[in-house]
Motif scaffolding. Structure first.
Motif, PDB file in Angstrom:
ATOM      1  N   LYS A 176     -40.262 -16.416 -16.745  1.00 41.62           N
ATOM      2  CA  LYS A 176     -40.487 -16.675 -15.403  1.00 41.62           C
ATOM      3  C   LYS A 176     -42.129 -17.619 -15.143  1.00 41.62           C
ATOM      4  O   LYS A 176     -42.010 -18.357 -14.650  1.00 41.62           O
ATOM      5  N   SER A 177     -42.928 -16.961 -15.857  1.00 39.12           N
ATOM      6  CA  SER A 177     -44.359 -17.234 -15.759  1.00 39.12           C
ATOM      7  C   SER A 177     -44.471 -18.591 -16.352  1.00 39.12           C
ATOM      8  O   SER A 177     -45.150 -19.537 -15.751  1.00 39.12           O
ATOM      9  N   THR A 178     -43.842 -18.665 -17.556  1.00 39.87           N
ATOM     10  CA  THR A 178     -43.929 -19.991 -18.231  1.00 39.87           C
ATOM     11  C   THR A 178     -43.244 -21.360 -17.287  1.00 39.87           C
ATOM     12  O   THR A 178     -44.009 -22.259 -17.143  1.00 39.87           O
ATOM     13  N   ALA A 233     -45.871 -18.508  -6.057  1.00 36.77           N
ATOM     14  CA  ALA A 233     -46.422 -17.017  -5.885  1.00 36.77           C
ATOM     15  C   ALA A 233     -45.996 -16.297  -7.169  1.00 36.77           C
ATOM     16  O   ALA A 233     -44.653 -16.180  -7.354  1.00 36.77           O
ATOM     17  N   ASP A 234     -46.847 -16.037  -8.455  1.00 40.55           N
ATOM     18  CA  ASP A 234     -46.290 -15.358  -9.471  1.00 40.55           C
ATOM     19  C   ASP A 234     -46.521 -13.827  -9.418  1.00 40.55           C
ATOM     20  O   ASP A 234     -47.732 -13.405  -9.588  1.00 40.55           O
ATOM     21  N   GLU A 235     -45.585 -12.938  -8.946  1.00 36.52           N
ATOM     22  CA  GLU A 235     -45.771 -11.510  -8.724  1.00 36.52           C
ATOM     23  C   GLU A 235     -46.670 -11.183  -7.668  1.00 36.52           C
ATOM     24  O   GLU A 235     -47.704 -10.761  -8.304  1.00 36.52           O
ATOM     25  N   PRO A 236     -46.537 -11.890  -6.652  1.00 33.36           N
ATOM     26  CA  PRO A 236     -47.701 -11.572  -5.490  1.00 33.36           C
ATOM     27  C   PRO A 236     -47.918 -10.241  -5.086  1.00 33.36           C
ATOM     28  O   PRO A 236     -48.873  -9.916  -4.310  1.00 33.36           O
TER      29      PRO A 236
HETATM   30 MG   LIG Z   1     -44.918 -13.413 -15.981  1.00 32.25          MG
END
Ligand SMILES: [Mg+2]
Ligand SMILES: Nc1ncnc2c1ncn2[C@@H]1O[C@H](COP(=O)(O)OP(=O)(O)OP(=O)(O)O)[C@@H](O)[C@H]1O
Lengths: 252, 407
Positions: free
Chosen positions: A65-67, A186-189
């Motif tokens: 996901k973050s990638t 937003a990455d796991e905000p």
């Molecule tokens: Mg991640």
């Protein structure tokens, strides 16, 4: 400058024809060379996100996901595949072009807030404006307006360590929206927040989406956070395994 | 595309202010280095000026002739009573000689009333007034008539005067006794101050050379101890020196193979030697100080590298919100240059302060040269850029996504 404007112009044109994808990924592959072993973080991702969409990306830890978000956010480059941001082939941009794109068209919100510790809330929100060459009263007015939108008008002179996690995350959101970007990423905000604060944060995103037509992409592990979004994309092992509209969407 | 300089400067200033103690400690090396350069240059130039002033007071276009051959290591040997007053008269007639002051020294007890003082009396000619830059404060110096008539007259230096006349009486016309010979005081000299070796140049009594030769020593016609020869111009120094050598060898009937029975010291040469010695002393002091500046620069690099590592996440955030690599590089470079420049300014203040304190206690001038300030500021900027560049490129090379994920 030219690139920034090019992407902007595209956005203005597509404001009428909203079927045009703002984010367009085709066969995205990302391979990390990790001490000899290759890690295949993305194995061919096709994804289109249109303007004014609010999308949740879900999936187990390590699924990529973050990638994916780093590539969409012009912070990293794909190993192969194509990525168009508002019609512009991002892989053709040079370092300065990428920096300008991040500054003008993308707003990031991170799990760990990532505010400058030795600066006030106001200064943190002004920072993207400074990198765009704006300063003084003009920058301050814009930053104050952004703080207003996240309900932190009275906290402009507070330092991060004088604020709760939820408040810090709202400062981070103000920083992300201060330049009116095409997309908020937003990455796991809400990853570090309790349920009440998480709902506050998601309501702010919804407000941005509803009132300002913002396009929002949120990575989350929590179903109730994803339920704030209109569309839910699930990734596993670097591939999209489902892509659905949320039936009982919170938005009016 | 790159961000405005004023904005980047503000970023750098904020970063330095955020960690004041560390910024100060980082600057300390530069502060000490620049302070040392400024102080050392100042002390060096002050010392050089004083040495040159002392040599100048001895006379610049001056030859000193002393009797006896110059042996190994400059030790005088051989007979010492080879020079006569007639030699002096002959030298005075040479081309390019502006004046000759032969001296005969006797030391002993000097008395005035019930006051006593032990000093030396110098028998000489009126030419000494110009040669030694003497100024008569009261009365007059003896003249050629006094020399010819072997008058018992004396001119006193300030130290002798204050010791013999403790209540400040007018000395002119009074009688003093030098080694039990009676002299009439006809003049009082102005104070000169301490000489090169710290000797008191006011502790003198001048009497006519003839009087010294005939009345003061048991033997008649005592030999000349030394001759000071004033040469008309610097260019004639060498030719006059050669002429004197030839003249004295002829007058003393020395065989071609015999060594000189006198020694000529060329003050112009001594001056050149002193200038080059003090010059290399200044260079030495400055380079020792400059080394500490380089050490200070390494300190900046060290701390900047630590700072880049510590601020990796911050760099990632800045890149995520739009900083280009150029912006990051410029900011870190500016931080390094600001540290070294501010360090240089503080160093200059401490250097000047140190020089003033030194000047006060050493009782000599310690001039601050603009060149030493410009050199150390320029050098500090170079040090800042040079030692700041590597950490700055390390910061700018970071990959934004990895920098943000850095723990
Ligand atoms: Mg991640
Ligand atoms: N910089 C990197 N170098 C090497 N491997 C990496 C790097 N970043 C991520 N990976 C690997 O790529 C894969 C996907 O990672 P990614 O961070 O995208 O997962 P994620 O879905 O965001 O997980 P999480 O929910 O835990 O945040 C993982 O196996 C991870 O170890």
């Amino acid at each position: 400058m030219a690139i920034r404007e090019a992407i902007r112009d595209g956005a203005d044109k597509t404001a009428q024809a909203s079927s045009f994808p703002l984010i367009h990924c085709r066969g995205l592959v990302k391979v990390y060379p990790l001490s000899g072993v290759e890690v295949h973080a993305l194995r061919g991702v096709d994804l289109e996100i249109k303007q004014r969409e609010m999308v949740a990306i879900m999936g187990p830890s390590g699924s990529g996901k973050s990638t994916l978000m780093n590539i969409i956010g012009c912070m990293d480059k794909q190993t192969s595949g194509d990525y168009y941001l508002n019609g512009v082939d991002v892989s053709k941009l040079d370092e300065n072009g990428l920096a300008a794109t991040r500054n003008a068209n993308l707003g990031f919100v991170f799990q760990r807030y990532n505010l400058l510790a030795r600066a006030t809330a106001l200064y943190n929100v002004e920072l993207p404006l400074f990198y765009a060459g704006m300063a003084g009263a003009e920058a301050e007015a814009k930053a104050m307006a952004a703080l207003d939108q996240v309900g932190l008008h009275d906290f402009s002179q507070h330092w991060p360590n004088q604020m709760s996690g939820g408040q810090q995350q709202r400062v981070a959101i103000a920083r992300a929206i201060v330049k009116r970007p095409l997309v908020i990423l937003a990455d796991e905000p809400t990853g570090a927040l309790d349920t009440v604060s998480s709902k506050d944060i998601m309501e702010i995103f919804q407000k941005m989406h509803r009132e300002h037509g913002a396009t929002v992409v949120v990575i989350t592990h929590e179903p109730f956070v994803a339920d704030f979004c209109q569309r839910k994309v699930v990734i596993r092992d670097g591939q999209i395994i489902s892509d659905d509209q949320v039936p009982n969407w919170h938005d009016v | 595309m790159a961000v405005k300089f004023s904005i980047l400067s503000d970023f750098a200033v904020r970063a330095l202010k955020a960690n004041k103690m560390r910024s100060f400690l980082t600057m300390l090396g530069i502060i000490i280095g620049v302070g040392a350069v400024v102080l050392m240059m100042s002390i060096g130039q002050g010392t050089q000026a004083q040495v040159m002033a002392n040599i100048n007071r001895l006379g610049t276009n001056m030859l000193m002739i002393s009797p006896g051959a110059s042996g190994q290591f400059g030790v005088r040997s051989g007979t010492t009573n080879t020079m006569t007053l007639k030699d002096a008269t002959a030298i005075a007639k040479l081309d390019g000689v502006a004046g000759v002051a032969p001296t005969v020294r006797t030391s002993g007890l000097v008395t005035y009333g019930n006051q006593t003082w032990t000093t030396s009396a110098t028998g000489t000619t009126p030419a000494v007034v110009d040669i030694s830059s003497l100024t008569v404060a009261q009365g007059r110096f003896f003249d050629d008539t006094d020399v010819q008539s072997i008058s018992a007259v004396a001119v006193l230096g300030q130290t002798v005067y204050t010791n013999l006349y403790p209540n400040g009486a007018n000395p002119i016309g009074t009688e003093i006794r030098i080694k039990n010979v009676s002299f009439r005081v006809i003049g009082l000299l102005q104070s000169i101050g301490a000489g090169m070796g710290g000797n008191d140049q006011d502790d003198v009594i001048y009497i006519p050379v003839t009087t010294a030769q005939i009345r003061m020593s048991g033997i008649t016609n005592q030999a000349i101890n030394m001759m000071q020869v004033q040469v008309a111009s610097k260019e004639q120094m060498d030719s006059v020196q050669n002429a004197i050598e030839t003249l004295l060898r002829t007058r003393h009937r020395l065989a071609a193979t015999a060594a000189d029975d006198f020694r000529i010291t060329n003050m112009a040469q001594i001056q050149e030697t002193a200038a080059s010695v003090t010059g290399s002393m200044i260079l030495f002091l400055a380079s020792v100080a400059a080394i500490s500046l380089i050490v200070g620069g390494i300190g900046i690099m060290n701390i900047m590298l630590v700072s880049v590592t510590e601020r990796t996440r911050e760099i990632g955030v800045r890149m995520a919100i739009g900083a280009s690599r150029q912006d990051i590089l410029s900011q870190f470079l500016l931080e390094a240059v600001m540290l070294s420049l501010l360090g240089a300014l503080l160093g200059i203040i401490f250097g000047i302060g140190g020089a003033k304190i030194f000047a006060f206690f050493a009782k000599m001038a310690a001039p601050i040269s603009i060149s030493s300030i410009l050199i150390s500021v320029g050098f500090s900027i170079v040090v800042g850029v040079f030692f700041g560049y590597y950490p700055a490129t390390r910061a700018a090379r970071l990959n934004p996504s990895e920098a943000l994920g850095y723990e």
